[in-house]
Design an enzyme around this catalytic site. Sequence first.
Site, PDB file in Angstrom:
ATOM      1  N   GLY A  52       0.755  -1.261  -0.104  1.00 49.25           N
ATOM      2  CA  GLY A  52       0.007  -0.044   0.001  1.00 49.25           C
ATOM      3  C   GLY A  52       0.852   1.267  -0.056  1.00 49.25           C
TER       4      GLY A  52
ATOM      5  N   ASP B 165      -3.036  -4.177  -9.259  1.00 46.98           N
ATOM      6  CA  ASP B 165      -3.109  -4.955 -10.478  1.00 46.98           C
ATOM      7  C   ASP B 165      -2.160  -4.138 -11.375  1.00 46.98           C
ATOM      8  OD1 ASP B 165      -5.014  -6.646  -9.294  1.00 46.98           O
ATOM      9  OD2 ASP B 165      -6.454  -5.218  -9.965  1.00 46.98           O
TER      10      ASP B 165
END
Length: 319
Positions: free
Chosen positions: A226, A256
């Site tokens: 993240g 992704d």
Amino acid sequence: MILTLTLNPSLDRTIEISALDRGAVIRAAAAHLDPGGKGVNVSRALLANAVASRAVVPFGGDEGRQLVRLLAAEGLDMITVPVAGPTRSNVTLAEPDGTVTKINEPGTALAQDELDTIADAVLKAAHSGVQGADWVVASGSLPPQVPADVYATLCRRFAGAGIHVAVDTSGPALSRVLDAAPALVKPNAEELSAATGMPIRCVGDVVKAAGMLRAAGARAVLASLGADGAVLVEPDGSWYGEAPVTEPRSSVGAGDAMLAGFLAGGGRGPGALAQALAWGAAAVRMPGSRMPGPADVAGLDPGDVTVGAPDPARLLASP
């Protein structure tokens, strides 16, 4: 060429709101409807950056037909496989500070003959045309009633055909696929902790846990963290990188985009990690599950992406 396989694709509706207030009537600032599913997003990111890719997409019902229409409108090269059940729909609530609340439907069960047809479509696509497939990306959650070892079975079959396999999944599906020796797995911190049973509090924990996945069979591990960046652990070494985003809009699909950037960057080493971080950061700056193109990636400042040796003591700020 990079093939992608999404067993549980979706229609993704992202609604931008000022704040999530349970029980209240909330006025949306904006809404976006995008094709979804982790493998679908990888192919969309590759398409946006003119990297050869083809997506294998099972679809069913009105939602599935709408998914295929959206992908066709984007110009995605795809092989569609009709299945009996309807494609799922997901809803994401995105707040201005980057907080994302997702409501994901479980999807529809796939029968064994449907799974066999999907696998056959991947292999056919891998060996058709002038340019064969270098990678197959098998990613996303499993539909209900699909066995947890399905990615392991597919990995052995695809690797046996001479194709590198990258897997991005979680839970038992991640644990089971390790025995099949995938070329790459891409867990996030939570998935890494669940797969190894160890808490992930610092970069050193990430490197250690990634090493455990490698010892269990994975040849390389790209751990997305993240806002804390990412760690890459390969036979040749380990690297840590980050690309902070000061004004995030939506993290949906950012992992992704990161995986797409890594494979487009060669699929190994610090250079590929740097490209992965750039694509992921560019995705976070975009609404909904939009995938970044060259102009979006070029919009990053040159110093935004840094890659180097991991500092084991560095604490992770993200929960």
